[in-house]
Design an enzyme around this catalytic site. Sequence first.
Site, PDB file in Angstrom:
ATOM      1  CG  ASN A   1      -2.738  18.355 -18.965  1.00  0.00           C
ATOM      2  OD1 ASN A   1      -1.756  17.621 -18.820  1.00  0.00           O
ATOM      3  ND2 ASN A   1      -3.780  18.297 -18.152  1.00  0.00           N
TER       4      ASN A   1
ATOM      5  CE  LYS B   1       4.922  18.007 -13.007  1.00  0.00           C
ATOM      6  NZ  LYS B   1       4.857  16.906 -13.931  1.00  0.00           N
TER       7      LYS B   1
ATOM      8  CG  HIS C   1       4.631  12.960 -24.520  1.00  0.00           C
ATOM      9  ND1 HIS C   1       3.260  13.005 -24.639  1.00  0.00           N
ATOM     10  CD2 HIS C   1       4.954  13.862 -23.554  1.00  0.00           C
ATOM     11  CE1 HIS C   1       2.787  13.883 -23.782  1.00  0.00           C
ATOM     12  NE2 HIS C   1       3.790  14.422 -23.106  1.00  0.00           N
TER      13      HIS C   1
ATOM     14  CG  HIS D   1      -2.305  13.294 -24.930  1.00  0.00           C
ATOM     15  ND1 HIS D   1      -2.788  13.730 -23.716  1.00  0.00           N
ATOM     16  CD2 HIS D   1      -1.046  12.861 -24.691  1.00  0.00           C
ATOM     17  CE1 HIS D   1      -1.849  13.574 -22.797  1.00  0.00           C
ATOM     18  NE2 HIS D   1      -0.782  13.056 -23.368  1.00  0.00           N
TER      19      HIS D   1
ATOM     20  NE  ARG E   1      -4.117  -1.818   1.932  1.00  0.00           N
ATOM     21  CZ  ARG E   1      -4.100  -2.865   2.763  1.00  0.00           C
ATOM     22  NH1 ARG E   1      -3.208  -2.929   3.734  1.00  0.00           N
ATOM     23  NH2 ARG E   1      -4.985  -3.812   2.627  1.00  0.00           N
TER      24      ARG E   1
ATOM     25  CE  LYS F   1      -1.006  14.329 -13.579  1.00  0.00           C
ATOM     26  NZ  LYS F   1      -1.408  14.993 -14.835  1.00  0.00           N
TER      27      LYS F   1
ATOM     28  NE  ARG G   1       0.229  17.390 -11.785  1.00  0.00           N
ATOM     29  CZ  ARG G   1       0.910  16.505 -11.088  1.00  0.00           C
ATOM     30  NH1 ARG G   1       0.709  16.404  -9.788  1.00  0.00           N
ATOM     31  NH2 ARG G   1       1.795  15.729 -11.667  1.00  0.00           N
TER      32      ARG G   1
ATOM     33  CG  HIS H   1       0.279  17.610 -22.911  1.00  0.00           C
ATOM     34  ND1 HIS H   1       1.073  18.743 -22.902  1.00  0.00           N
ATOM     35  CD2 HIS H   1       1.044  16.624 -22.381  1.00  0.00           C
ATOM     36  CE1 HIS H   1       2.255  18.438 -22.377  1.00  0.00           C
ATOM     37  NE2 HIS H   1       2.265  17.168 -22.054  1.00  0.00           N
TER      38      HIS H   1
ATOM     39  CD  GLU I   1      -4.374  17.280 -14.480  1.00  0.00           C
ATOM     40  OE1 GLU I   1      -3.275  16.717 -14.352  1.00  0.00           O
ATOM     41  OE2 GLU I   1      -5.038  17.256 -15.514  1.00  0.00           O
TER      42      GLU I   1
ATOM     43  CD  GLU J   1       6.191  18.027 -21.717  1.00  0.00           C
ATOM     44  OE1 GLU J   1       5.571  18.945 -21.135  1.00  0.00           O
ATOM     45  OE2 GLU J   1       5.621  17.044 -22.244  1.00  0.00           O
TER      46      GLU J   1
HETATM   47  N1  GLY Z   1       2.858  16.017 -16.986  1.00  0.00           N
HETATM   48  C1  GLY Z   1       1.745  16.729 -16.465  1.00  0.00           C
HETATM   49  C2  GLY Z   1       1.600  16.648 -14.990  1.00  0.00           C
HETATM   50  O1  GLY Z   1       2.463  16.145 -14.309  1.00  0.00           O
HETATM   51  O2  GLY Z   1       0.600  17.060 -14.478  1.00  0.00           O
END
Ligand code: GLY
Length: 362
Positions: A247, A229, A267, A254, A121, A143, A243, A250, A239, A185
């Site tokens: 994107n 970041k 990417h 995407h 966990r 993430k 956050r 993106h 998010e 990025e």
């Molecule tokens: N790569 C986008 C984020 O970490 O929210």
Amino acid sequence: MTVIKVDIPEKSYNIAIAPGSLEQLGAQMQHLKLGKKVLLVSNPMIFKHYGLRAIASLENAGFQVIHYNLPPGERYKTLNSIQKLYDIALENRLERSSTMVALGGGVIGDMTGFAAATWLRGINVVQIPTSLLAMVDSAIGGKTGVNHPQGKNLIGAFHQPSLVLIDPQVLKTLPTAEFRAGMAEVIKYGVIWDTELFTQLEASKHLDQLRYIKSDLIDTILTHSCQAKADVVSQDEKESGLRAILNYGHTIGHAVESLTNYRMFKHGEAVGIGMVAAGQIAVELGMWTNTDTKRQNTLIKKANLPTQVPDTVDIEQLINALQLDKKVKSGKVRFVLPTAIGKVTVTDEVPTDVIKKVIRNS
Ligand code: GLY
């Protein structure tokens, strides 16, 4: 050493950036009061370059290290690979206090983070990103996850690392195409957050190859991108608002990636295409100036990134693909659009005919 704090209640951590910091991994981890057992996860190529140095540093600091190499590449970013890590964790009796260390690019970082998020966990994870994209983006912010056969990153968890250690010297072995993809990025942070970074990128003659970029600028790129970041994630870990600005580029990016079966573009390359499209959409909607969109596109070209949706992508299919994006809310496609250099807004009010016009003219 530059230290940037990611300030999240109960789980704050540092991003430590310094040339040669790989040798200090063990010492840096000692401060964190982690258990002795460490599972270092890498891939064969990266391990060949940096694995033994990382292990030596950890062992010198008293850690007991097991290591495991996963096969390289996005196609191994699967639950099967995670199962392998669980097997190793079980065999070696990894405990709650143990740590998984990810030594690699985004794929290794995401998978190791996910295995650490779910084993018992949740155990500790330390990220040592070796690609530019992982350094400025995926290693920071928690993430983690793997792909489902039907879509990228559909399985995952938020799990913040205990430390992100960045050694810019490891960029020397990064293939040029990967460097450029990471630069997309970096340019993104300039457009969405950091005017100073943007103007520094403008001042450089080259953005496409590490060897042509002054080391001062590499420092600026890493510290400013990581700070951007960290600022965003510190304000909105999961998010629910801010956050989403990460994107930028993106949404269309995407869709282009998925319609070209993830084979045609990396990417970061798809994000380059997406930023050019998003910039033009903002111009069409009267939100952004022609001058600033041109400034952005000049940086993207200077990084030798693609700027156009390929003709092989059918426009109706692209519009449909936008609907499948994880970011769609109540059936409405969300776009991040620039309003000035260093400033963006999030909207789900972009008319489909504007998207089509921009793609057709690209
Ligand atoms: N790569 C986008 C984020 O970490 O929210």
